[in-house]
Design a protein around this motif. Structure first.
Motif, PDB file in Angstrom:
ATOM      1  N   GLY A   1      -5.703   5.564  10.108  1.00  0.00           N
ATOM      2  CA  GLY A   1      -4.120   5.902  10.156  1.00  0.00           C
ATOM      3  C   GLY A   1      -3.593   4.665  10.622  1.00  0.00           C
ATOM      4  N   VAL A   2      -3.978   3.478  10.374  1.00  0.00           N
ATOM      5  CA  VAL A   2      -3.265   2.369  11.007  1.00  0.00           C
ATOM      6  C   VAL A   2      -2.124   1.933  10.257  1.00  0.00           C
ATOM      7  CG1 VAL A   2      -3.514  -0.378  11.613  1.00  0.00           C
ATOM      8  CG2 VAL A   2      -5.409   1.439  11.940  1.00  0.00           C
ATOM      9  N   GLU A   3      -1.228   1.326  10.827  1.00  0.00           N
ATOM     10  CA  GLU A   3       0.274   1.273  10.048  1.00  0.00           C
ATOM     11  C   GLU A   3      -0.077   0.241   8.983  1.00  0.00           C
ATOM     12  OE1 GLU A   3       3.377   2.656  10.269  1.00  0.00           O
ATOM     13  OE2 GLU A   3       2.377   4.284  11.743  1.00  0.00           O
ATOM     14  N   PRO A   4       0.764   0.490   7.862  1.00  0.00           N
ATOM     15  CA  PRO A   4       0.476  -0.524   6.859  1.00  0.00           C
ATOM     16  C   PRO A   4       0.648  -2.025   7.062  1.00  0.00           C
ATOM     17  CG  PRO A   4       1.744   1.513   5.806  1.00  0.00           C
ATOM     18  CD  PRO A   4       1.298   1.636   7.498  1.00  0.00           C
ATOM     19  N   GLN A   5       1.959  -2.221   8.145  1.00  0.00           N
ATOM     20  CA  GLN A   5       2.046  -3.625   8.079  1.00  0.00           C
ATOM     21  C   GLN A   5       0.903  -4.179   9.128  1.00  0.00           C
ATOM     22  OE1 GLN A   5       4.448  -5.615   7.000  1.00  0.00           O
ATOM     23  NE2 GLN A   5       3.630  -7.157   8.129  1.00  0.00           N
ATOM     24  N   SER A   6       0.285  -3.136  10.150  1.00  0.00           N
ATOM     25  CA  SER A   6      -0.646  -3.762  10.873  1.00  0.00           C
ATOM     26  C   SER A   6      -1.790  -3.999  10.060  1.00  0.00           C
ATOM     27  CB  SER A   6      -0.811  -2.620  12.132  1.00  0.00           C
ATOM     28  OG  SER A   6       0.176  -2.415  12.986  1.00  0.00           O
ATOM     29  N   VAL A   7      -2.146  -3.238   9.079  1.00  0.00           N
ATOM     30  CA  VAL A   7      -3.228  -3.425   8.248  1.00  0.00           C
ATOM     31  C   VAL A   7      -3.242  -4.801   7.487  1.00  0.00           C
ATOM     32  CG1 VAL A   7      -4.552  -2.634   6.236  1.00  0.00           C
ATOM     33  CG2 VAL A   7      -3.734  -1.078   8.052  1.00  0.00           C
ATOM     34  N   ARG A   8      -2.091  -5.021   7.048  1.00  0.00           N
ATOM     35  CA  ARG A   8      -1.538  -6.278   6.261  1.00  0.00           C
ATOM     36  C   ARG A   8      -1.956  -7.544   7.292  1.00  0.00           C
ATOM     37  NH1 ARG A   8       1.007  -8.220   2.020  1.00  0.00           N
ATOM     38  NH2 ARG A   8       1.671  -6.212   1.313  1.00  0.00           N
ATOM     39  N   ASP A   9      -1.318  -7.403   8.487  1.00  0.00           N
ATOM     40  CA  ASP A   9      -1.245  -8.325   9.337  1.00  0.00           C
ATOM     41  C   ASP A   9      -3.106  -8.819   9.914  1.00  0.00           C
ATOM     42  OD1 ASP A   9       1.375  -8.652   9.347  1.00  0.00           O
ATOM     43  OD2 ASP A   9       1.731  -7.539  11.360  1.00  0.00           O
ATOM     44  N   ILE A  10      -3.449  -7.705  10.001  1.00  0.00           N
ATOM     45  CA  ILE A  10      -5.006  -7.947  10.769  1.00  0.00           C
ATOM     46  C   ILE A  10      -5.824  -8.510   9.473  1.00  0.00           C
ATOM     47  CG2 ILE A  10      -7.276  -6.819  11.207  1.00  0.00           C
ATOM     48  CD1 ILE A  10      -5.430  -4.774  12.699  1.00  0.00           C
ATOM     49  N   LEU A  11      -5.490  -8.219   8.214  1.00  0.00           N
ATOM     50  CA  LEU A  11      -6.527  -8.630   6.952  1.00  0.00           C
ATOM     51  C   LEU A  11      -6.077 -10.132   6.851  1.00  0.00           C
ATOM     52  CD1 LEU A  11      -6.756  -5.556   4.785  1.00  0.00           C
ATOM     53  CD2 LEU A  11      -8.405  -6.363   6.333  1.00  0.00           C
ATOM     54  N   GLU A  12      -4.728 -10.317   6.630  1.00  0.00           N
ATOM     55  CA  GLU A  12      -4.358 -11.755   6.526  1.00  0.00           C
ATOM     56  C   GLU A  12      -4.589 -12.585   7.373  1.00  0.00           C
ATOM     57  OE1 GLU A  12      -0.302 -11.424   5.980  1.00  0.00           O
ATOM     58  OE2 GLU A  12      -0.103 -10.912   3.748  1.00  0.00           O
ATOM     59  N   LEU A  13      -4.882 -12.491   8.727  1.00  0.00           N
ATOM     60  CA  LEU A  13      -5.327 -12.975   9.848  1.00  0.00           C
ATOM     61  C   LEU A  13      -6.832 -13.505   9.549  1.00  0.00           C
ATOM     62  CD1 LEU A  13      -4.763 -14.772  12.420  1.00  0.00           C
ATOM     63  CD2 LEU A  13      -5.407 -12.501  13.767  1.00  0.00           C
ATOM     64  N   GLU A  14      -7.504 -12.515   9.398  1.00  0.00           N
ATOM     65  CA  GLU A  14      -8.945 -12.757   9.391  1.00  0.00           C
ATOM     66  C   GLU A  14      -8.982 -13.763   7.963  1.00  0.00           C
ATOM     67  OE1 GLU A  14     -12.991 -10.076   7.741  1.00  0.00           O
ATOM     68  OE2 GLU A  14     -11.578  -9.186   9.297  1.00  0.00           O
ATOM     69  N   ALA A  15      -8.374 -13.531   6.808  1.00  0.00           N
ATOM     70  CA  ALA A  15      -8.459 -14.049   5.758  1.00  0.00           C
ATOM     71  C   ALA A  15      -8.053 -15.681   5.956  1.00  0.00           C
ATOM     72  CB  ALA A  15      -7.658 -13.603   4.476  1.00  0.00           C
TER      73      ALA A  15
ATOM     74  N   LEU B   1      -5.989 -10.219  -3.357  1.00  0.00           N
ATOM     75  CA  LEU B   1      -5.937  -8.955  -4.221  1.00  0.00           C
ATOM     76  C   LEU B   1      -6.595  -7.847  -3.537  1.00  0.00           C
ATOM     77  CD1 LEU B   1      -7.551  -8.938  -8.031  1.00  0.00           C
ATOM     78  CD2 LEU B   1      -7.929  -7.365  -6.244  1.00  0.00           C
ATOM     79  N   ILE B   2      -7.510  -8.335  -2.670  1.00  0.00           N
ATOM     80  CA  ILE B   2      -7.986  -6.923  -1.913  1.00  0.00           C
ATOM     81  C   ILE B   2      -6.923  -6.316  -0.900  1.00  0.00           C
ATOM     82  CG2 ILE B   2      -9.782  -6.370  -0.053  1.00  0.00           C
ATOM     83  CD1 ILE B   2     -11.556  -8.285  -1.391  1.00  0.00           C
ATOM     84  N   ILE B   3      -6.138  -7.031  -0.231  1.00  0.00           N
ATOM     85  CA  ILE B   3      -5.030  -6.809   0.537  1.00  0.00           C
ATOM     86  C   ILE B   3      -4.131  -5.952  -0.227  1.00  0.00           C
ATOM     87  CG2 ILE B   3      -3.403  -7.467   2.171  1.00  0.00           C
ATOM     88  CD1 ILE B   3      -5.136  -9.975   2.936  1.00  0.00           C
TER      89      ILE B   3
END
Length: 264
Positions: A118-132, A222-224
């Motif tokens: 249930g993590v917020e969509p923007q937080s999901v994006r930020d976390i995944l983009e940072l890892e990428a 693409l995955i994000i």
């Protein structure tokens, strides 16, 4: 595998061409030139980069020669199928998908797990983009080491040649004139090592790592987007249409064939 074949082909062509010109393989062997060029190049790279980067050199080489590129059409088909399942069974059904597939990419798994949590969509994006971004930075750092080696190697070759010529000229008065040509030829082996290693080894590996990084950036982007579309509840067919923007013509044709096969 293709990278190793390319290296063998490159050096093999040089050696065969040299033999066709009535040279011998033994004439190309010079331990002292190899020490100067390869030892000097490695030392220069070690001086140029922090120890943390140098410790990863084995892993970087593994990335350069390991084929683990994911097929984008198959990724889109996977997320389209996953979107259908979530629309039917809800987002929490993703958890069973994660646990059932042990070979699931850790990056995909992490993103899907955040959706389940249930993590917020923007937080999901930020976390995944940072890892990428951090992964891409490590790849660029690895490529930079090989680019540097490609710059240093020809210079070290010239240094080796100059050192050899200094030795030849210093013993000119006492040496046999018949051996002079052979001594000068041996001195130029260092230049050959430097230029050949730079253009057939170091610089191509650096370029290969950059291309791998570009492919992985596209793949992770693409995955994000796919994970966020699923989290937002976008229609599966719409998800597939949006993700097709990541494909080139050949990949698009492959996806269309794959999609028809699945529907059938």
């Amino acid at each position: 595998m293709s990278g190793i074949i390319a290296i063998i082909l490159g050096f093999g062509c040089l050696i065969i061409a040299f033999i066709f010109e009535k040279g011998t393989v033994g004439a190309l062997l010079s331990p002292t030139a190899a020490m100067i060029v390869f030892g000097g190049t490695i030392a220069a790279v070690m001086l140029s980069f922090p120890i943390e980067n140098l410790k990863r050199i084995g892993k970087v080489i593994g990335i350069a020669f390991k084929t683990n590129k994911k097929e984008l059409p198959e990724l889109i088909a996977y997320f389209k199928d996953l979107a259908f399942k979530t629309r039917k069974n809800g987002l929490l059904s993703i958890e069973s998908e994660i646990s059932a597939d042990e070979k699931l990419d850790p990056f995909i798994k992490k993103g899907l797990q955040m959706v389940v949590d249930g993590v917020e969509p923007q937080s999901v994006r930020d976390i995944l983009e940072l890892e990428a971004d951090m992964t891409s930075e490590r790849h660029r750092s690895g490529a930079a080491m090989f680019d540097s080696a490609g710059g240093y190697a020809p210079t070290m070759g010239i240094i080796g040649t100059v050192m050899g010529l200094v030795h030849v000229l210093g013993s000119l008065s006492t040496s046999n004139p018949d051996e002079l040509g052979s001594s000068i030829a041996t001195a130029f082996i260092a230049t050959l090592y430097g230029v050949a290693s730079a253009n057939l080894l170091w610089l191509p590996i650096g370029s290969r790592l950059k291309n791998i990084d570009k492919e992985e950036v596209t793949e992770k982007s693409l995955i994000i987007e796919a994970i966020l579309y699923i989290q937002e509840g976008v229609n599966p067919n719409t998800i597939a249409e949006k993700l097709k923007g990541f494909l080139n013509k050949e990949e698009l044709a492959k996806y269309e064939t794959l999609d028809k096969r699945v529907e059938a």
